[in-house]
Enzyme design. Structure first.
Site, PDB file in Angstrom:
ATOM      1  N   ARG A 123       0.807  -1.234   0.000  1.00 17.55           N
ATOM      2  CA  ARG A 123       0.000   0.000   0.000  1.00 17.55           C
ATOM      3  C   ARG A 123       0.834   1.276   0.000  1.00 17.55           C
ATOM      4  NH1 ARG A 123      -2.611  -3.422   3.288  1.00 17.55           N
ATOM      5  NH2 ARG A 123      -4.564  -4.243   2.440  1.00 17.55           N
ATOM      6  N   LYS A 150       3.158  11.691 -10.462  1.00 18.22           N
ATOM      7  CA  LYS A 150       2.248  10.859 -11.268  1.00 18.22           C
ATOM      8  C   LYS A 150       3.004   9.606 -11.681  1.00 18.22           C
ATOM      9  CE  LYS A 150      -1.082  13.823 -13.609  1.00 18.22           C
ATOM     10  NZ  LYS A 150      -1.556  14.257 -14.946  1.00 18.22           N
ATOM     11  N   GLU A 203       9.623  18.274 -23.829  1.00 20.58           N
ATOM     12  CA  GLU A 203       8.969  18.681 -22.566  1.00 20.58           C
ATOM     13  C   GLU A 203       9.676  19.913 -21.971  1.00 20.58           C
ATOM     14  OE1 GLU A 203       6.136  17.335 -21.439  1.00 20.58           O
ATOM     15  OE2 GLU A 203       6.120  15.164 -21.773  1.00 20.58           O
ATOM     16  N   LYS A 219      15.298  25.090 -15.012  1.00 19.80           N
ATOM     17  CA  LYS A 219      14.132  25.903 -15.400  1.00 19.80           C
ATOM     18  C   LYS A 219      12.899  25.015 -15.573  1.00 19.80           C
ATOM     19  CE  LYS A 219      14.573  30.373 -16.224  1.00 19.80           C
ATOM     20  NZ  LYS A 219      13.609  31.314 -15.665  1.00 19.80           N
ATOM     21  N   GLU A 226      -4.187  17.589  -9.920  1.00 21.68           N
ATOM     22  CA  GLU A 226      -4.803  17.977 -11.191  1.00 21.68           C
ATOM     23  C   GLU A 226      -6.297  18.271 -11.070  1.00 21.68           C
ATOM     24  OE1 GLU A 226      -3.164  16.098 -14.662  1.00 21.68           O
ATOM     25  OE2 GLU A 226      -4.881  16.685 -15.868  1.00 21.68           O
ATOM     26  N   ARG A 260      -2.929  22.106 -12.881  1.00 22.33           N
ATOM     27  CA  ARG A 260      -1.958  21.102 -13.351  1.00 22.33           C
ATOM     28  C   ARG A 260      -2.241  20.640 -14.777  1.00 22.33           C
ATOM     29  NH1 ARG A 260       1.038  16.244 -10.057  1.00 22.33           N
ATOM     30  NH2 ARG A 260       2.074  15.416 -11.874  1.00 22.33           N
ATOM     31  N   ASN A 315      -0.430  19.467 -19.682  1.00 20.11           N
ATOM     32  CA  ASN A 315      -0.807  18.548 -20.766  1.00 20.11           C
ATOM     33  C   ASN A 315      -0.808  19.204 -22.139  1.00 20.11           C
ATOM     34  OD1 ASN A 315      -1.187  16.516 -18.890  1.00 20.11           O
ATOM     35  ND2 ASN A 315      -3.344  17.043 -18.569  1.00 20.11           N
ATOM     36  N   HIS A 329      -0.570  17.084 -25.221  1.00 20.65           N
ATOM     37  CA  HIS A 329      -0.675  15.671 -24.839  1.00 20.65           C
ATOM     38  C   HIS A 329      -1.961  14.993 -25.332  1.00 20.65           C
ATOM     39  CE1 HIS A 329       2.824  16.553 -22.484  1.00 20.65           C
ATOM     40  NE2 HIS A 329       2.856  15.362 -21.927  1.00 20.65           N
ATOM     41  N   HIS A 370      -0.803  11.810 -26.982  1.00 16.77           N
ATOM     42  CA  HIS A 370      -1.108  10.473 -26.459  1.00 16.77           C
ATOM     43  C   HIS A 370      -1.804   9.625 -27.521  1.00 16.77           C
ATOM     44  CE1 HIS A 370      -0.947  11.271 -21.824  1.00 16.77           C
ATOM     45  NE2 HIS A 370       0.236  11.108 -22.367  1.00 16.77           N
ATOM     46  N   HIS A 389       7.668   9.532 -26.895  1.00 17.63           N
ATOM     47  CA  HIS A 389       6.729  10.425 -26.208  1.00 17.63           C
ATOM     48  C   HIS A 389       6.955  11.891 -26.611  1.00 17.63           C
ATOM     49  CE1 HIS A 389       4.021  11.753 -23.042  1.00 17.63           C
ATOM     50  NE2 HIS A 389       4.963  12.558 -22.585  1.00 17.63           N
TER      51      HIS A 389
HETATM   52  P1  NAD Z   1      12.541   6.003 -21.574  1.00 21.81           P
HETATM   53  O1  NAD Z   1      12.502   5.837 -20.126  1.00 21.81           O
HETATM   54  O2  NAD Z   1      12.038   4.891 -22.416  1.00 21.81           O
HETATM   55  O3  NAD Z   1      14.026   6.357 -22.005  1.00 21.81           O
HETATM   56  C1  NAD Z   1      14.324   6.546 -23.358  1.00 21.81           C
HETATM   57  C2  NAD Z   1      15.422   5.587 -23.848  1.00 21.81           C
HETATM   58  O4  NAD Z   1      16.662   6.024 -23.336  1.00 21.81           O
HETATM   59  C3  NAD Z   1      15.260   4.143 -23.386  1.00 21.81           C
HETATM   60  O5  NAD Z   1      15.657   3.294 -24.421  1.00 21.81           O
HETATM   61  C4  NAD Z   1      16.238   4.029 -22.235  1.00 21.81           C
HETATM   62  O6  NAD Z   1      16.690   2.731 -22.052  1.00 21.81           O
HETATM   63  C5  NAD Z   1      17.331   4.939 -22.688  1.00 21.81           C
HETATM   64  N1  NAD Z   1      18.112   5.574 -21.637  1.00 21.81           N
HETATM   65  C6  NAD Z   1      17.644   6.168 -20.518  1.00 21.81           C
HETATM   66  N2  NAD Z   1      18.633   6.783 -19.880  1.00 21.81           N
HETATM   67  C7  NAD Z   1      19.762   6.554 -20.593  1.00 21.81           C
HETATM   68  C8  NAD Z   1      21.108   6.956 -20.449  1.00 21.81           C
HETATM   69  N3  NAD Z   1      21.479   7.787 -19.475  1.00 21.81           N
HETATM   70  N4  NAD Z   1      21.994   6.516 -21.353  1.00 21.81           N
HETATM   71  C9  NAD Z   1      21.605   5.729 -22.395  1.00 21.81           C
HETATM   72  N5  NAD Z   1      20.353   5.363 -22.606  1.00 21.81           N
HETATM   73  C10 NAD Z   1      19.433   5.768 -21.706  1.00 21.81           C
HETATM   74  O7  NAD Z   1      11.706   7.277 -22.053  1.00 21.81           O
HETATM   75  P2  NAD Z   1      11.648   8.792 -21.581  1.00 21.81           P
HETATM   76  O8  NAD Z   1      11.606   9.553 -22.848  1.00 21.81           O
HETATM   77  O9  NAD Z   1      12.642   9.156 -20.572  1.00 21.81           O
HETATM   78  O10 NAD Z   1      10.231   8.862 -20.850  1.00 21.81           O
HETATM   79  C11 NAD Z   1       9.028   8.612 -21.545  1.00 21.81           C
HETATM   80  C12 NAD Z   1       7.989   8.159 -20.560  1.00 21.81           C
HETATM   81  O11 NAD Z   1       7.785   9.180 -19.579  1.00 21.81           O
HETATM   82  C13 NAD Z   1       6.646   7.889 -21.175  1.00 21.81           C
HETATM   83  O12 NAD Z   1       6.189   6.635 -20.715  1.00 21.81           O
HETATM   84  C14 NAD Z   1       5.757   8.996 -20.638  1.00 21.81           C
HETATM   85  O13 NAD Z   1       4.421   8.602 -20.508  1.00 21.81           O
HETATM   86  C15 NAD Z   1       6.385   9.263 -19.310  1.00 21.81           C
HETATM   87  N6  NAD Z   1       6.096  10.597 -18.752  1.00 21.81           N
HETATM   88  C16 NAD Z   1       5.598  10.653 -17.493  1.00 21.81           C
HETATM   89  C17 NAD Z   1       5.335  11.884 -16.911  1.00 21.81           C
HETATM   90  C18 NAD Z   1       4.851  11.946 -15.497  1.00 21.81           C
HETATM   91  O14 NAD Z   1       4.482  13.032 -15.034  1.00 21.81           O
HETATM   92  N7  NAD Z   1       4.844  10.864 -14.785  1.00 21.81           N
HETATM   93  C19 NAD Z   1       5.580  13.061 -17.630  1.00 21.81           C
HETATM   94  C20 NAD Z   1       6.098  12.965 -18.919  1.00 21.81           C
HETATM   95  C21 NAD Z   1       6.358  11.721 -19.475  1.00 21.81           C
END
Ligand code: NAD
Length: 364
Positions: free
Chosen positions: A123, A144, A186, A223, A238, A242, A246, A249, A253, A266
């Site tokens: 939990r 999130k 982003e 920043k 949200e 918040r 988006n 998005h 999405h 993404h």
């Molecule tokens: P990811 O975690 O898949 O990383 C991108 C790629 O880079 C992967 O292949 C990973 O293995 C590789 N990688 C990561 N760090 C590395 C490093 N230092 N050196 C070499 N390779 C590395 O993707 P992402 O773009 O970081 O994140 C996308 C995800 O984030 C999506 O699922 C999206 O929905 C989520 N997201 C969540 C929020 C939130 O508020 N929770 C906000 C924005 C995005």
């Protein structure tokens, strides 16, 4: 080293941004009350494991933490219920208890997945975000956490704030160029929704960011995190404000879902989505620069600004309606009214959105 706080009362936490922080992780863990008496589980993916897992695990073991590790396949497909189940099994095998912490070492995929494991195991136990992508400046802040369902992204999740975010800029040096570009999406978004000068700065310094210059990166990520922290501090769950995070998005999405998770990254999907939102802004009377500046900054960061021709507009519209459960004729959209300012429009005609998605294929 740059530091800022996400102000959420008793759930407040710091974000540390700097070079070489992984090597000092033990001290930060101790400072923020992570227990040495209960085992930790570091969750990472196969790409990050090869580069940074040994460093983090050995630094923590040298400080007398008991460390277990779990490595998931890289990519969006790991954000699934079946992976959650496997990681819970791993946590049980490693003997994690209520005082244990989960450590997310990786990008947004690992952060969202590991965070949801932390939110649901017993939990809810503590977790620490150690982001290793540019995009994760966004995903690691705000609490999130989620996994995907085949029908909708991030639909199974929770709000679960980390104890801290430890952002070592040196880990970013190993990022593949496509993920560098995707992450900048982003960063630019944070300028577009909140800070006009920063949005322009991103365009002017895109080359430095793409070259991963530490000064430029540190400034941009600080920043970006500051904007996210400011918004989340005002509206953690949200209820209203918040939602401005988006921007891009709703379309983004849908593009990710239609392309098949992971095909379009993404940040790439959000970039195209932000062009769509800018075009929507023009319909509501925003000045032309909302569109021209948005497009030029994203293009300078090497991001896509056009919808690839093979995308099926009907499928995109269906995915959007599914994702957000919109009414039949209107949709809710974050719409820019100027560079650095957005509004939430709750009655956007579906017909307008469809026209704009069609036009996105024709962008120069
Ligand atoms: P990811 O975690 O898949 O990383 C991108 C790629 O880079 C992967 O292949 C990973 O293995 C590789 N990688 C990561 N760090 C590395 C490093 N230092 N050196 C070499 N390779 C590395 O993707 P992402 O773009 O970081 O994140 C996308 C995800 O984030 C999506 O699922 C999206 O929905 C989520 N997201 C969540 C929020 C939130 O508020 N929770 C906000 C924005 C995005």
């Amino acid at each position: 080293m740059r530091e800022l706080t996400v102000n959420l009362g008793e759930r407040s936490y710091p974000i540390y941004i700097g070079e070489g922080l992984l090597l000092e992780a033990g001290a930060y863990f101790v400072k923020h009350g992570i227990s040495k008496k209960s085992p930790l589980l570091i969750i990472t993916d196969e790409n990050v494991a090869g580069k940074h897992l040994d460093t983090l695990a050995s630094v923590l073991r040298n400080e007398d933490f008991t460390v277990a590790t779990a490595v998931v396949p890289a990519g969006e497909s790991s954000k699934s219920l079946s992976m959650l189940e496997q990681l819970v099994a791993k946590a049980l095998e490693a003997g994690l208890d209520r005082k244990s912490a989960i450590v997310a070492l990786g990008g947004g995929v690992v952060g969202d997945l590991a965070g949801f494991v932390a939110a649901s195991y017993m939990r809810g136990i503590k977790f620490v975000q150690v982001p290793t992508t540019i995009l994760a400046h966004d995903s690691s802040v705000g609490g999130k956490v989620a996994v995907n369902h085949p029908l909708a992204k991030n639909i199974i999740g929770a709000f679960h704030q980390p104890e801290m975010v430890l952002y070592d800029l040196e880990t970013l040096q190993s990022l593949p160029p496509r993920d560098v570009r995707s992450g900048l999406s982003e960063v630019v978004k944070h300028g577009l929704i909140w800070d006009e000068a920063f949005a322009h700065w991103c365009g002017e310094n895109a080359d430095r960011l793409l070259a991963l210059e530490p000064d430029a990166l540190g400034y941009a990520l600080h920043k970006g995190c500051s904007v996210k922290a400011a918004v989340v501090s005002k509206d953690e769950r949200e209820n209203d404000l918040r939602a401005i995070l988006n921007l891009g998005h709703t379309i983004g999405h849908a593009l990710e879902a239609v392309a098949g998770y992971g095909e379009l990254l993404h940040g790439e999907a959000i970039s195209i989505g932000m062009i769509g939102s800018a075009k929507l802004g023009l319909r509501y009377g925003a000045p032309e620069e909302v569109y021209t500046v948005t497009k030029s900054v994203l293009a300078k960061c090497g991001l896509p600004v056009k919808l690839p021709a093979e995308f099926d507009v009907d499928a995109i519209m269906e995915a959007m309606m599914h994702d957000k459960k919109f009414s039949e004729n209107t949709m809710v959209f974050v719409v820019p009214t100027a560079i650095g300012t957005v509004e939430i429009k709750r009655d956007v005609p579906v017909a307008w959105v469809r026209e704009i998605v069609e036009q996105l294929k024709l962008e120069a």
